[in-house]
Write a protein that holds these residues in place. Sequence first.
Motif, mmCIF file in Angstrom:
data_model
loop_
_atom_site.group_PDB
_atom_site.id
_atom_site.type_symbol
_atom_site.label_atom_id
_atom_site.label_comp_id
_atom_site.label_asym_id
_atom_site.label_seq_id
_atom_site.Cartn_x
_atom_site.Cartn_y
_atom_site.Cartn_z
ATOM 1 N N SER A 49 0.933 -1.530 -0.051
ATOM 2 C CA SER A 49 0.216 0.096 0.112
ATOM 3 C C SER A 49 0.898 1.110 0.023
ATOM 4 O O SER A 49 0.458 1.800 -0.451
ATOM 5 N N ASP A 170 -6.463 -0.915 -4.598
ATOM 6 C CA ASP A 170 -5.591 -1.588 -3.449
ATOM 7 C C ASP A 170 -6.456 -2.230 -2.647
ATOM 8 O O ASP A 170 -7.299 -2.466 -1.918
ATOM 9 N N GLU A 171 -6.375 -3.623 -3.482
ATOM 10 C CA GLU A 171 -7.331 -5.036 -2.421
ATOM 11 C C GLU A 171 -8.673 -4.587 -3.177
ATOM 12 O O GLU A 171 -9.656 -4.899 -2.407
HETATM 13 MG MG LIG Z 1 -2.442 -2.705 2.226
#
Ligand SMILES: [Mg+2]
Lengths: 231, 409
Positions: A49, A170-171
């Motif tokens: 991240s 992000d995910e």
């Molecule tokens: Mg992360």
Amino acid sequence: MKLPLIKCNDLTKVYKMGQSEVYALNGVSLEITKGEFVAIIGSSGSGKSTLMNMLGGLDKPSSGEIRINGENLSTMSGKKLAQFRNVTIGFVFQQFQLLPKKTAHKNVSLPLQYRRPKPDNIDASVKKGLEMVGLADRAAHRPTELSGGQQQRVAIARALVGNPQVLLADEPTGALDSKTSEAIMTLLQDLNRQGITIIVITHEDEVAAYAERVIEFRDGEIISDHIKKAA
Amino acid sequence: MSPLTTLGLAASSLIERPLRTLLTSLGIIIGVAAVYAMLSIGEGTKREVEKQLSSMASRSFTIWPDWNRRRTSQSKPSFPFKESDVEEIRNIAGVFAATGSLQRNSTTISTEIGDTTANFLGVDPDYLKSGGQEMLAGENISYTDIEQSAPVVVISDGIQKTLFKNQDPIGLPIKVNNITFTVKGVTTAPDSNISFGGNADMFVWAPTSSARNRIIGGNPYVRNHIRSIRVIGDIGANFPQIEQEINIIMRRSRDIKTGAPPDYRIFSSRGWQERNAKSQKTISYLLAAMGAISLLVGGVGVMNIMLVSVTERTREIGLRMAMGAQKSDIMSQFLAEALLICVLSGLIGLGAGYGLSQISLGSEEIKMVFSSKIALLSFGSALLIGVIFGFLPARRAARLNPIEALRHE
Ligand SMILES: [Mg+2]
Ligand SMILES: Nc1ncnc2c1ncn2[C@@H]1O[C@H](COP(=O)(O)OP(=O)(O)OP(=O)(O)O)[C@@H](O)[C@H]1O
């Protein structure tokens, strides 16, 4: 040989925690070419991240430089960075981050509201965006009236509406079941085929399988970088 | 982001939380209404006082011999004034009118039509001027009338109605205690602020000399005596200065030794009126301060709710930043919200204040006036409150770190 769209050179990010220092990134160098579909994997806390926030202009490295389209993000002013995020980047988050009181249409239009000069065809662009994710008929719905998968598709439409060069996710499937995840990843794959560069962070191998290139992180460093052979 | 879009954003955020918006605006509404009401009461009072202070009654001094003084070894008994005293006083700078008069209440007045009881006065030409009276017909008493001790009178319109019915009275005879005078003029009754007890609109005025010689009688000590003197100052004149000069003239004329107490008294309503005006001014300042305090409390309410709003919407702020909002966009979004709530409440508060002032128009005790200056002032203070108390929360919003904001629960 294509020119790299993104070029990172020896990036570090250090967090000082009292006496000790945490290296969230420790010397990351990376090139990503226009049109690539990249998955970033790695265990929790490995710096995925952190890297993505830097690529998106939300964070600055402690040292090293990031160039996107030749422009150095580390030396950009806050104002320029905001503009960069608006024009060049599309963000997709794990928790969707939709405004709960606004309709899907309003939510998708958000990036265009901050575009300078003000675009004059916002409504048409928003409609097109919702069509691309298959939600043209849900424009008037609020997030609470949509399923998780639909909400993430609204978020993807929002990320796309400003015609960014890079989509950072992000995910994006982190809050979705596996079937819905597949649908979202297929959608991203389609979008990638239309030419947009996509970088996805994920924990799941099934999700990473959709990407052409998989980069693995451990302790703030890249430990592997595979490019699949074109089919 | 364009100002219009920012405004729309602020408006929609207020509409999305109607109850909160209402409660927050209540403080400002009450504050503005209070400031407006207080200022306009103050202004109304000020105008009322100014009106009072410029009226004839408040600009007048009445001078009487001090009849309560007893003869002692040091002092002579008090005695009436002289006509020459009046002339000297009339020449003081800032004196609008000075008049000496003789008076006899409850005098029988009769014509061929009937008779009535009236106030009979011996006066000079300044008398009517000093009572704010206007000639309705004929002429005022002149100095020639006084010199010649002419048997003429000016009557009030009350007398004309009762004793002349529909006739033109000018030149007609009228009897005062059975002595015949000729009507020379008709005038309105004097200012009601100067009281004559009963017979408030029944008056007959004769030249001082003829009144003295024919009806009232002379004084054994003073030739051409005058019973009382009335002095009217110009509007805005230096009243204490006039009073001081009257004292100088009187003491010299009446031969009062330096340090000896005066044997006459000067009555002026000005003193208490000025004190009254001052205390009313103090009260209106106090009220305005109270209004300002309630506005301040309202402003703190706005700040409080804006801080809550920023905290609640931290993720939204982070998201907007990620989508390309600049610090200035976020700043103006929240500032616009605070300003909008204050402007709207300010307008409602003004309306409420204006409503109050309209209601108060019917009341005698409270005088409120509508003035655009006051409206602007109270509305402006609401705007100022919006800027001051909206600034801190807006700045806090603009300074958020987008990554942390997005992670906020
Ligand atoms: Mg992360
Ligand atoms: N604001 C911060 N202050 C201090 N340390 C931080 C901060 N943000 C991240 N870190 C640290 O940096 C390291 C990398 O964090 P990062 O969020 O990039 O991990 P990640 O790979 O995304 O993990 P996950 O898969 O759990 O999301 C972690 O050790 C984390 O504790």
